[in-house]
Design an enzyme around this catalytic site. Structure first.
Site, mmCIF file in Angstrom:
data_model
loop_
_atom_site.group_PDB
_atom_site.id
_atom_site.type_symbol
_atom_site.label_atom_id
_atom_site.label_comp_id
_atom_site.label_asym_id
_atom_site.label_seq_id
_atom_site.Cartn_x
_atom_site.Cartn_y
_atom_site.Cartn_z
ATOM 1 C CB THR A 204 13.754 34.859 62.653
ATOM 2 O OG1 THR A 204 13.571 35.937 63.272
ATOM 3 C CG2 THR A 204 14.469 33.637 63.510
ATOM 4 C CB VAL A 233 15.656 39.938 74.468
ATOM 5 C CG1 VAL A 233 15.824 38.551 73.961
ATOM 6 C CG2 VAL A 233 16.857 40.391 74.830
ATOM 7 C CG ASP A 235 10.446 34.338 69.024
ATOM 8 O OD1 ASP A 235 10.862 35.394 68.554
ATOM 9 O OD2 ASP A 235 9.986 33.360 68.359
ATOM 10 N N GLY A 256 8.447 35.153 63.427
ATOM 11 C CA GLY A 256 7.647 36.102 63.395
ATOM 12 C C GLY A 256 7.247 36.711 64.756
ATOM 13 N N GLY A 258 7.631 37.817 67.871
ATOM 14 C CA GLY A 258 8.280 37.048 69.078
ATOM 15 C C GLY A 258 7.570 37.448 70.403
HETATM 16 N N1 ASP Z 1 10.778 36.339 66.202
HETATM 17 C C1 ASP Z 1 11.766 37.211 65.887
HETATM 18 C C2 ASP Z 1 11.705 38.355 66.948
HETATM 19 O O1 ASP Z 1 10.590 38.476 67.483
HETATM 20 C C3 ASP Z 1 11.454 38.109 64.562
HETATM 21 C C4 ASP Z 1 11.234 37.287 63.358
HETATM 22 O O2 ASP Z 1 11.027 35.988 63.644
HETATM 23 O O3 ASP Z 1 10.667 37.783 62.457
HETATM 24 O O4 ASP Z 1 12.512 38.829 67.391
#
Ligand code: ASP
Length: 354
Positions: A204, A233, A235, A256, A258
């Protein structure tokens, strides 16, 4: 302004070097370095894939741009990059091999937010989120509604699935289940030597900025967890989870896992802690600890030593231009641009990787 709150705390590569000379661990070194002067210009932070983003957003802020616009423009570089498989064009697809994007943006001076979730066929999800913020009385549009809104606002529809991302999905699909009709590598009669499954990935870009005026903006954009259930969906588009901003205190975001960030309202928690006087770096570490602690309530999420099997990275920027980042596991990095120039710095962490 209280003298203490005007001090700048930086957990930087140089801080780590200095700490190394003193013989303390990187973990202890993450506590912060104090500079006794207030910020003299804009400060922008981002996840580690955001070096180009912070560079651009910083330049725009120097030129007088609004901080929310600056961060959206900055992350737009990463959204358009087909080689970043976590965001926008080239992002890894969902279980059905369709790329679905999530994004949110917040504007400090008006405390307005905009977000889109499960958005298909549109590269610049963060710009669409900004349109929601600027031109509607709503906060979040999802799925087909978000896609139609993007089209109505002149965003071209485009297939976001690159050959590389499709290949990655195919490998994942083929090796998902030994008992299905997709042949795994070791079941095949011929050799296709790129047949390595790419494990499920997260990724992300988060970007927060404070202008020289003290006004804040914040944005997070992503293709989310790879191979997710369609419609899932994360975070990133949830205001207060993957992104939050309060013009009186600071801005924060997360990348990370979410699900863990949503269930602890990660970004809102960090901004609240900064509002209570905590440094950004300490706020990131406090929320990382909370998330790690709560993961113990779901056994499948922790290892035999009670540590999370997943990672989250947390980023925070105060109104005074102090900043910090922390992750659950060591090795995290983040991008910064301020008067000292754009650079990558090391994040604090809770656990050293084995
Ligand atoms: N936080 C994002 C999600 O869970 C994924 C990521 O940041 O790697 O969609």
């Amino acid at each position: 302004m209280h003298d203490q709150s005007r001090r700048r705390f930086i957990q930087s590569a140089s801080a780590l070097t200095g700490a190394g000379l003193l013989g303390v661990s990187a973990r202890a070194a993450s506590i912060t370095t104090r500079l006794s002067r207030p910020p003299t210009g804009p400060v922008v932070i981002a996840s580690a894939n955001g070096l180009a983003a912070v560079t651009k957003a910083h330049e725009l802020l120097i030129g007088g741009a609004d901080p929310a616009v600056a961060v959206v423009e900055g992350v737009g570089l990463v959204e358009a990059d087909p080689n970043d498989m976590s965001v926008g064009l080239g992002g890894l697809p969902n279980e059905d091999c369709i790329v679905e994007l999530d994004a949110s943006v917040m504007h400090g001076p008006t405390h307005k937010a905009g977000a889109v979730a499960a958005l298909r066929d549109t590269v610049h999800a963060a710009q669409v989120a900004l349109k929601v913020l600027q031109t509607t009385d709503h906060v979040m549009l999802v799925g087909e509604g978000a896609r139609a809104f993007a089209r109505q606002n002149g965003f071209p529809h485009q297939d976001l699935l690159t050959p590389r991302a499709r290949e990655a999905w195919l490998r994942w699909k083929q090796q998902l289940n030994n008992g299905d009709d997709w042949l795994d590598v070791d079941q095949r009669d011929w050799d296709l030597d790129t047949n390595k499954a790419i494990p499920r990935t997260t990724g992300t870009i988060h970007c927060s900025a404070v202008a020289a005026s003290g006004d804040l903006g914040s944005c997070t954009t992503t293709s989310g967890l790879s191979y997710k259930i369609p419609g899932r969906v994360g975070d990133s588009p949830i205001i207060g989870a993957g992104m939050f901003c309060d013009n009186t205190a600071g801005a924060a975001g997360a990348t990370g896992r979410g699900e863990a960030v949503i269930q602890s309202c990660g970004a809102h928690a960090m901004v609240t802690l900064m509002g209570q006087g905590m440094s950004p770096n300490d706020a990131c570490q406090a929320v990382a600890r909370t998330i790690a602690e709560r993961s113990k309530l779901q056994r499948r999420l922790i290892d035999e030593r009670g540590r999370p099997r997943f990672d989250v990275k947390l980023y925070a920027l105060s109104k005074a231009g102090e900043f910090g980042a922390a992750s659950i596991w060591s090795g995290g990095r983040f991008a910064v641009a301020d008067e000292a120039g754009p650079r990558i710095e090391a994040a604090a962490y809770l656990y050293e990787r084995d």
